[in-house]
Design an enzyme around this catalytic site. Structure first.
Site, PDB file in Angstrom:
ATOM      1  N   LYS A 196       0.847  -1.205   0.000  1.00 44.89           N
ATOM      2  CA  LYS A 196       0.000   0.000   0.000  1.00 44.89           C
ATOM      3  C   LYS A 196       0.885   1.259   0.000  1.00 44.89           C
ATOM      4  O   LYS A 196       2.099   1.166  -0.022  1.00 44.89           O
ATOM      5  CB  LYS A 196      -0.946  -0.042   1.197  1.00 44.89           C
ATOM      6  CG  LYS A 196      -1.784  -1.352   1.275  1.00 44.89           C
ATOM      7  CD  LYS A 196      -2.937  -1.400   0.291  1.00 44.89           C
ATOM      8  CE  LYS A 196      -3.546  -2.770   0.054  1.00 44.89           C
ATOM      9  NZ  LYS A 196      -4.315  -3.355   1.141  1.00 44.89           N
TER      10      LYS A 196
HETATM   11  C1  LIG Z   1      -5.270  -4.339   1.740  1.00 41.13           C
HETATM   12  C2  LIG Z   1      -6.746  -4.297   1.766  1.00 41.13           C
HETATM   13  C3  LIG Z   1      -7.497  -4.622   2.899  1.00 41.13           C
HETATM   14  C4  LIG Z   1      -6.931  -5.263   4.135  1.00 41.13           C
HETATM   15  O1  LIG Z   1      -5.830  -4.665   4.647  1.00 41.13           O
HETATM   16  P1  LIG Z   1      -4.815  -5.504   5.567  1.00 41.13           P
HETATM   17  O2  LIG Z   1      -3.979  -4.413   6.162  1.00 41.13           O
HETATM   18  O3  LIG Z   1      -4.044  -6.401   4.659  1.00 41.13           O
HETATM   19  O4  LIG Z   1      -5.611  -6.235   6.578  1.00 41.13           O
HETATM   20  C5  LIG Z   1      -8.869  -4.427   2.857  1.00 41.13           C
HETATM   21  N1  LIG Z   1      -9.483  -3.963   1.764  1.00 41.13           N
HETATM   22  C6  LIG Z   1      -8.798  -3.678   0.640  1.00 41.13           C
HETATM   23  C7  LIG Z   1      -9.539  -3.152  -0.538  1.00 41.13           C
HETATM   24  C8  LIG Z   1      -7.407  -3.849   0.601  1.00 41.13           C
HETATM   25  O5  LIG Z   1      -6.746  -3.580  -0.523  1.00 41.13           O
END
Ligand SMILES: *Cc1c(COP(=O)(O)O)cnc(C)c1O
Length: 373
Positions: free
Chosen positions: A183
């Site tokens: 991210k």
């Molecule tokens: C990455 C992601 C999540 C979950 O995040 P984590 O930190 O991996 O638990 C939820 N929704 C979307 C759309 C994501 O891309």
């Protein structure tokens, strides 16, 4: 020529490493000053009042469902073009996710489809700013207001994006970010709930700490041992080690976004007029480009060719309602969201991260053009 290019990866520099090492030498490894610091930095960046740092984006989504009082018998409307966690958080609360289809051009949730699935049981809408482009938040707000629903933004793709000049983080009642290494900002694992709503934020804070009404530091400050569990919560806390990394990463978010947008512009230009179709862009949005998604004919073959060339292309996402678990417990199947299902057969996520060199981009472009022909 051999290269290994992942679809996403963190950018860590010496200042990040120093920030983490400094915490290791400090008094607090968790629930210390860096947690407040990170919450403040992210909330201020978004122009929102509060941030609640938690252990993952998934924990942030779960905290939102809890704060909104989503429970048994309730329905929450979500799009299927998302990571399973968006729907799982509804199930954690014993409620039912209701899948609605997306727009064919952008793969963002279709507001008209949302409204058509509202029932007396609907409690909230979780809209996903897919790939990093904000949904039509004004339309979603109007629907939420008409039916007395709460709006949650799963903005795990969209830190730094804007809609009609307004920052993601201010568009829904509750907004969720993830700090997974692919991210925009990395803390290893990590997430945050962003909101202006005191009541919801208080509930999320208590929820992340077992349901206990005060944390260790506020008890220390008050010189008191007394604490009470007032709700059933979880240990969803984020450590100071991680928050220090997050604070350091936030200083570079502007540069990260600029590079992501630069990579996207190069892809868009290179693929114009080819059979490689980039997703549609909404004029009123500034995209944050967590992902660069294209649609290609013969996607499975193109996927294999690119992977063999060392390019970590990926597919986002298997529509959530088609996962075996969802088929089993909700009885969902093909035909429920035909636009998302058709897109699933064609989408490919190309490498997209701030550390990509121009040479990496050229390599991806040439292999893509070669593979699609
Ligand atoms: C990455 C992601 C999540 C979950 O995040 P984590 O930190 O991996 O638990 C939820 N929704 C979307 C759309 C994501 O891309």
């Amino acid at each position: 020529m051999s290269r290994r290019i992942p679809y996403g990866r963190q950018s860590i520099d010496e200042s990040d490493i120093k920030a983490v090492v400094d915490v290791l030498r400090s008094d607090f490894l968790t629930t210390g000053p860096r947690v407040d610091g990170f919450e403040t930095v992210v909330a201020e960046y978004c122009g929102a009042r509060y941030g609640v740092a938690v252990s993952s984006g998934t924990a942030a989504l779960h905290s939102c469902m809890h704060a909104l009082g989503v429970g048994e018998g309730d329905e929450v409307i979500i799009p299927p073009m998302t990571f399973a966690a968006t729907a799982n958080c509804v199930l954690y609360q014993g409620a039912t996710p209701v899948f609605v289809d997306v727009d064919a051009e952008t793969l963002l949730v279709e507001p008209a489809a949302v409204e058509s699935r509202v029932t007396a049981r609907t409690k909230a809408i979780i809209a996903v700013d897919y790939a990093g482009q904000p949904c039509d938040w004004d339309a979603l707000r109007a629907i939420a207001d008409r039916h007395g629903l709460k709006l949650v933004a799963d903005a795990c793709h969209a830190l730094g994006a804007t809609y009609k000049g307004r920052k993601v983080g201010t568009l829904a009642d509750l907004t969720v970010f993830s700090f997974h290494p692919v991210k925009h900002v990395a803390t290893g694992e990590g997430g945050m709930v962003i909101s202006d709503d005191d009541t919801l934020v208080d509930k999320a804070r208590v929820f992340r700490n077992h349901g206990i009404s005060s944390d260790f530091r506020s008890r220390e400050k008050a010189g008191a041992w007394f604490y009470e569990m007032v709700d059933l919560g979880f240990n969803y806390r984020l450590t100071d080690i991680q928050c220090a990394l997050g604070i350091s990463q936030m200083r570079k978010l502007g540069r990260f976004l600029e590079r992501r947008r630069g990579v996207a512009a190069k892809y868009a230009q290179a693929f114009a007029g080819t059979a490689i179709v980039s997703l549609g862009l909404r004029e009123e949005c500034e995209h944050a480009y967590h992902l660069y998604v294209v649609r290609v004919p013969g996607r499975d073959r193109v996927f294999r060719v690119l992977r063999e060339a060392g390019i970590g292309v990926n597919v986002h996402y298997v529509p959530v309602h088609l996962h075996p678990y969802y088929r089993q417990i909700l009885g969902t199947s093909e035909g429920l969201c035909p636009i998302a299902e058709e897109a699933y057969g064609e989408v490919l996520s190309l490498p997209m991260f701030p550390g990509m060199s121009d040479g990496d981009i050229d390599f991806v472009v040439s292999k893509m053009v070669e593979a699609v022909g």
